[in-house]
Design an enzyme around this catalytic site. Structure first.
Site, mmCIF file in Angstrom:
data_model
loop_
_atom_site.group_PDB
_atom_site.id
_atom_site.type_symbol
_atom_site.label_atom_id
_atom_site.label_comp_id
_atom_site.label_asym_id
_atom_site.label_seq_id
_atom_site.Cartn_x
_atom_site.Cartn_y
_atom_site.Cartn_z
ATOM 1 N N CYS A 139 6.741 17.706 -32.036
ATOM 2 C CA CYS A 139 5.411 17.093 -32.084
ATOM 3 C C CYS A 139 5.192 16.179 -30.884
ATOM 4 C CB CYS A 139 5.244 16.309 -33.382
ATOM 5 S SG CYS A 139 3.634 15.499 -33.531
ATOM 6 N N CYS A 153 3.344 12.915 -31.732
ATOM 7 C CA CYS A 153 4.194 11.938 -32.424
ATOM 8 C C CYS A 153 5.154 11.247 -31.473
ATOM 9 C CB CYS A 153 4.999 12.629 -33.522
ATOM 10 S SG CYS A 153 4.039 13.647 -34.649
ATOM 11 N N ASP A 154 5.797 12.022 -30.591
ATOM 12 C CA ASP A 154 6.952 11.512 -29.853
ATOM 13 C C ASP A 154 6.785 11.456 -28.343
ATOM 14 O OD1 ASP A 154 8.320 11.294 -32.281
ATOM 15 O OD2 ASP A 154 8.995 13.370 -32.186
#
Length: 306
Positions: free
Chosen positions: A132, A135-136
């Protein structure tokens, strides 16, 4: 007999439980044998509102579970093994033994990322290996990154990460991309994105708890070589956790649940929330929003139909 049974215990399921419990519906959550959803495999979460300094994924899920329990949610830690949506109340078998009846059901079993299937990938999951970018990606600012894949998901991830990373290397097993033409053109023109054609990742390279690169193998001649990177994003697709729902609610060809209206599935009184229908955003915060919506719609449906 329950007013609402919720299947799944990720952000969508637990948010639905919180809202349903506060509406005095006495929800039962069937959280599965592996509770908590994909965030249980995540380390630091920095984009969930309310946590200034970030929070570990498992810690976030534990806090959400405790909040749901505090307001009146009950939990069963096992998997759904059989379903009967042909009559009301709806019936769900858990663990191959006990049957639970509910006037309404909220499905929130999420989805799982497709992985490469190599041991080193799992060893560094959460320590440089991710599925992701949203997300990261923040953790890899001004660092070299590898993105694995050649479809729209991979190219979207690569374009997003190119705004953060020092460079993005797209590794694809074929000689051309499967992504849409407009996405291909944008990626090809981007000065930070380069391509490794006819290559697969044979091994994730690292030291202790940090990724240092990947060993690539040319699928044409078998030659291998190492490429340096601080992060590896696997973007080869997701699989909705809906196998057990086939024949019970209508699914898309890809396995995602087809919603009829709002969060309602093809079965009146059965709702869906989260990544099992959302193949676009796939974020904890959007899943939680869907969970809230599903619980509120279930409450209104119960009021109108029971």
């Amino acid at each position: 007999m329950r007013n609402v049974i919720i299947v799944g215990s990720g952000p969508a399921g637990l948010t639905a439980a919180i809202y349903a419990a506060r509406a005095n519906l006495g929800p039962l959550v069937i959280e599965g044998s592996q509770a908590g959803g994909q965030l249980m495999l995540t380390t630091e979460v920095e984009n969930y509102p309310g946590f200034r300094d970030g929070i570990l994924g498992p810690q976030l899920m534990q806090q959400m579970r405790e909040q749901a329990e505090r307001v009146g949610t009950e939990f069963v830690t096992d998997d759904v093994t059989n379903i009967d949506f042909t009559r009301r109340p709806f019936r769900l078998e858990v663990g191959g033994a006990a049957w639970h009846e509910g006037r309404a059901v909220i499905l929130a079993t999420g989805a799982r990322a497709k992985w490469l299937g190599i041991p080193s990938e799992q060893r560094y999951l959460g320590f440089g290996v991710s599925s992701c970018a949203t997300c990261d990606g923040f953790f890899f600012r001004n660092k070299p990154i590898i993105v694995v894949g050649g479809g729209d998901t991979a190219i979207e991830e690569a374009l997003y990460l190119a705004n953060l990373a020092s460079s993005v290397t797209v590794v694809h097993r074929r000689g051309d991309l499967r992504a849409s033409k407009i996405m291909q053109d944008r990626a090809m023109r981007h000065e930070k994105i380069r391509f490794e054609w006819h290559q697969v990742v044979d091994e994730v390279l690292g030291q202790e708890s940090k990724v240092t690169g990947a060993r690539l193998r040319d699928v044409r001649n078998g030659e291998t070589r190492a490429v340096s990177a601080d992060g590896i994003f696997v973007a080869i697709g997701h699989i909705p956790n809906t196998e057990f729902l086939k024949g019970h609610v209508e699914l898309e060809d890809t396995g995602y649940i087809r919603l009829r209206s709002g969060m309602m599935t093809s079965v009146d009184g059965v709702f869906a929330a989260g990544d099992l229908h959302d193949h676009v955003f796939r974020q904890a915060i959007t899943a939680a929003g869907y969970g809230c919506q599903a619980a509120m719609e279930a409450e209104r449906w119960l009021g109108a139909n029971e």
